[in-house]
Design a protein around this motif. Structure first.
Motif: not given
Length: 366
Positions: A272-279, A291-299
């Motif tokens: 989806n080219p319009l996929l956003s962090r909110l989605d 979500l941003s925090q946990i992605v940054n910490q674990e990935i």
């Protein structure tokens, strides 16, 4: 004033040549040839001819005949047919559809009859001829308005096309509506003010149409068509073109990250080219910040980096597969979820140190 007229003449001539070139290319080129594009080619050819006939009032019997038979009737039908073919509408199979050509056929028969009366028997009434022309012109205007508005209604209601194709069709339809409005205003201006300012605008708009169709209607739309073909092939073969490079150890990651991987791999949300962090946050029933925090910490990546990795992996697989060699780089980029060619090239080069085109060439020679 003369320099202005010369410039406008050049624009009309150049655009007309482009219009004829596109028309011929759409019919003869195997890359662009399709049943729908055949009607687009005819429409563009007729519109270009009408532009020349309207801009250069040449006193020639053949050209006068072409002007009098009202090619506008034929333009209305061919454009309407193009729209119906693009949205795959059932009206194409209806018996009444063929009757749409009757106004043009009747106009040709009427003009041929007038010509016979004039040249064979010498019977010619200029006032009657002018009145007949005005009646045909008025009816052709109403005919065009009806088919353009009706086709717009059908396009909006169609569920058989992608959003990109719908946007193109609606834009083309809107362009034609603007031309028809100029057509209407030019007639009013001519009769009331005996001026042709709006008429000149209409001819210029028709000239611009050739260039606009060249970019959006042929190049951009062909990219969309290719993207749809790639997508349909992958769906028919049930192929998932992007997979994680290593198996996820659910014991070492949170539930949110596990679900995030599933969304990417099973539902392919990255496409989806319009996929956003909110989605993504809404799908995972959390908030954007967490979500941003946990992605940054674990990935150890940002969300856009994480999503783009899937897109790049999918693009690599498509570029590597000979089945997709006939498709353009931009179409592949659109299929894997990039919004633009520049975004695709930038992300791909950042990830692999080379452009998608170079990567494809490398795979062919390896």
């Amino acid at each position: 004033m003369n320099s202005t007229l010369t410039l406008l003449d050049f624009i009309i001539i150049a655009s007309g040549c482009i219009g004829y070139f596109i028309s011929i290319s759409l019919i003869t080129s195997s890359f662009y040839k399709s049943h729908a594009n055949n009607y687009l080619a005819i429409s563009l050819f007729l519109l270009t001819t009408l532009t020349f006939l309207g801009w250069y009032e040449i006193d020639n019997i053949i050209l006068q005949f072409l002007d009098n038979i009202m090619l506008e009737f034929l333009v209305a039908v061919t454009l309407f047919t193009y729209f119906l073919l693009q949205i795959k509408h059932k009206y194409l199979t209806k018996r009444w559809y063929k009757w749409l050509y009757v106004p043009f056929i009747a106009s040709v028969i009427l003009e041929v009859s007038v010509s016979i009366f004039d040249f064979v028997w010498g019977i010619y009434n200029p006032d009657l001829d002018a009145l007949t022309y005005d009646i045909k012109d008025g009816f052709s205007f109403v005919f065009n308005v009806f088919l353009i508005i009706f086709s717009r209604y059908l396009i909006k209601r169609s569920s058989a096309i992608s959003s990109e194709k719908r946007r193109w069709l609606l834009r083309l339809n809107l362009f034609m509506i603007c031309i028809v409005i100029c057509w209407f205003l030019s007639n009013i201006e001519l009769y009331i003010y005996d001026s042709e300012f709006v008429t000149n605008i209409m001819w210029i708009m028709l000239s611009i149409l050739s260039w606009w169709v060249l970019y959006y209607g042929i190049f951009k739309l062909q990219i969309i068509v290719q993207k749809d073909e790639i997508h349909q092939y992958l769906v028919s073969k049930n192929i998932h073109v992007a997979q994680t490079k290593k198996k996820i150890n659910e014991a070492t990651v949170s539930k949110i990250i596990t679900e995030l991987y599933k969304l990417m791999e099973e539902e392919e949300l990255y496409k989806n080219p319009l996929l956003s962090r909110l989605d993504l946050a809404n799908r995972l029933e959390t908030n954007e910040g967490y979500l941003s925090q946990i992605v940054n910490q674990e990935i150890h990546k940002s969300i856009i980096q994480f999503v783009n990795e899937y897109r790049i992996e999918a693009a690599k697989n498509l570029l590597h597969d000979p089945v997709f060699n006939k498709y353009s780089i931009e179409a592949i980029g659109m299929e894997v979820g990039f919004k633009s060619k520049s975004a695709f090239y930038s992300a791909f080069k950042t990830s692999l140190g080379m452009s998608p085109g170079s990567y494809r060439k490398l795979q062919k020679t390896s």
